[in-house]
Design an enzyme around this catalytic site. Structure first.
Site, PDB file in Angstrom:
ATOM      1  N   HIS A  84       0.836  -1.196   0.000  1.00 20.97           N
ATOM      2  CA  HIS A  84       0.000   0.000   0.000  1.00 20.97           C
ATOM      3  C   HIS A  84       0.870   1.244   0.000  1.00 20.97           C
ATOM      4  O   HIS A  84       1.988   1.234   0.506  1.00 20.97           O
ATOM      5  CB  HIS A  84      -0.912   0.029   1.239  1.00 20.97           C
TER       6      HIS A  84
ATOM      7  N   GLU B  66      -7.805  -1.278  -4.683  1.00 19.20           N
ATOM      8  CA  GLU B  66      -9.024  -0.650  -4.171  1.00 19.20           C
ATOM      9  C   GLU B  66      -8.818   0.853  -4.174  1.00 19.20           C
ATOM     10  O   GLU B  66      -7.710   1.338  -3.943  1.00 19.20           O
ATOM     11  CB  GLU B  66      -9.401  -1.181  -2.792  1.00 19.20           C
TER      12      GLU B  66
END
Length: 144
Positions: A41, A110
């Site tokens: 991330h 996402e």
């Protein structure tokens, strides 16, 4: 592949800093876990005290400090932040350094992790999957 039960450990990159996370992953191997999986991330999912280490650099550090665990991503998105050719290159290098111990886990990503940082327009599910499929095809061709 044997029929024995295999256990993996999920390195919670959002919860612990890279050094502490590395120490835990080494302990996981010592405790008998078969694999260690790390997320990729840009930023932590926590409002305070969170972390988001660069997964590929962290995997290399883990490879140097362990002997047998399979090391993989859970998951990396090879479409927005990384060009698929860069992913192929990085994982080929990791695979050369740690033969048989590197796994590339991919996903469509996402919006919560990507949009705020790089300011892209998030594609619908069909387009996201199409991009991922194209990226995986390119990575496989480069590896071949």
């Amino acid at each position: 592949m044997s029929n024995r039960l295999r256990l993996g450990w999920k390195a919670s990159a959002e919860q612990f800093g890279p050094r502490e996370l590395l120490d835990f992953a080494i302990q996981a191997e010592q405790a008998g876990f078969d694999s260690v999986w790390v997320s990729d991330h840009f930023q932590p999912w926590r409002h305070t005290d969170g972390h988001a280490p660069f997964s590929m650099a962290w995997m290399a550090a883990l490879g140097e400090r362990t002997q047998r665990v399979l090391i993989g991503t859970s998951v990396l998105t090879p479409t927005f932040r990384y060009h698929p050719a860069v992913v192929a290159h990085a994982f080929a290098t990791l695979g050369s350094l740690y033969p048989g111990r590197i796994a590339l886990g991919v996903g469509t990503g996402e919006s919560m992790n990507e949009v705020p940082v790089i300011g892209i327009e998030w594609p619908d599910q069909r387009e996201g999957f199409r991009r991922l499929s194209e990226a995986v095809e390119l990575i496989q061709k480069l590896w071949d």
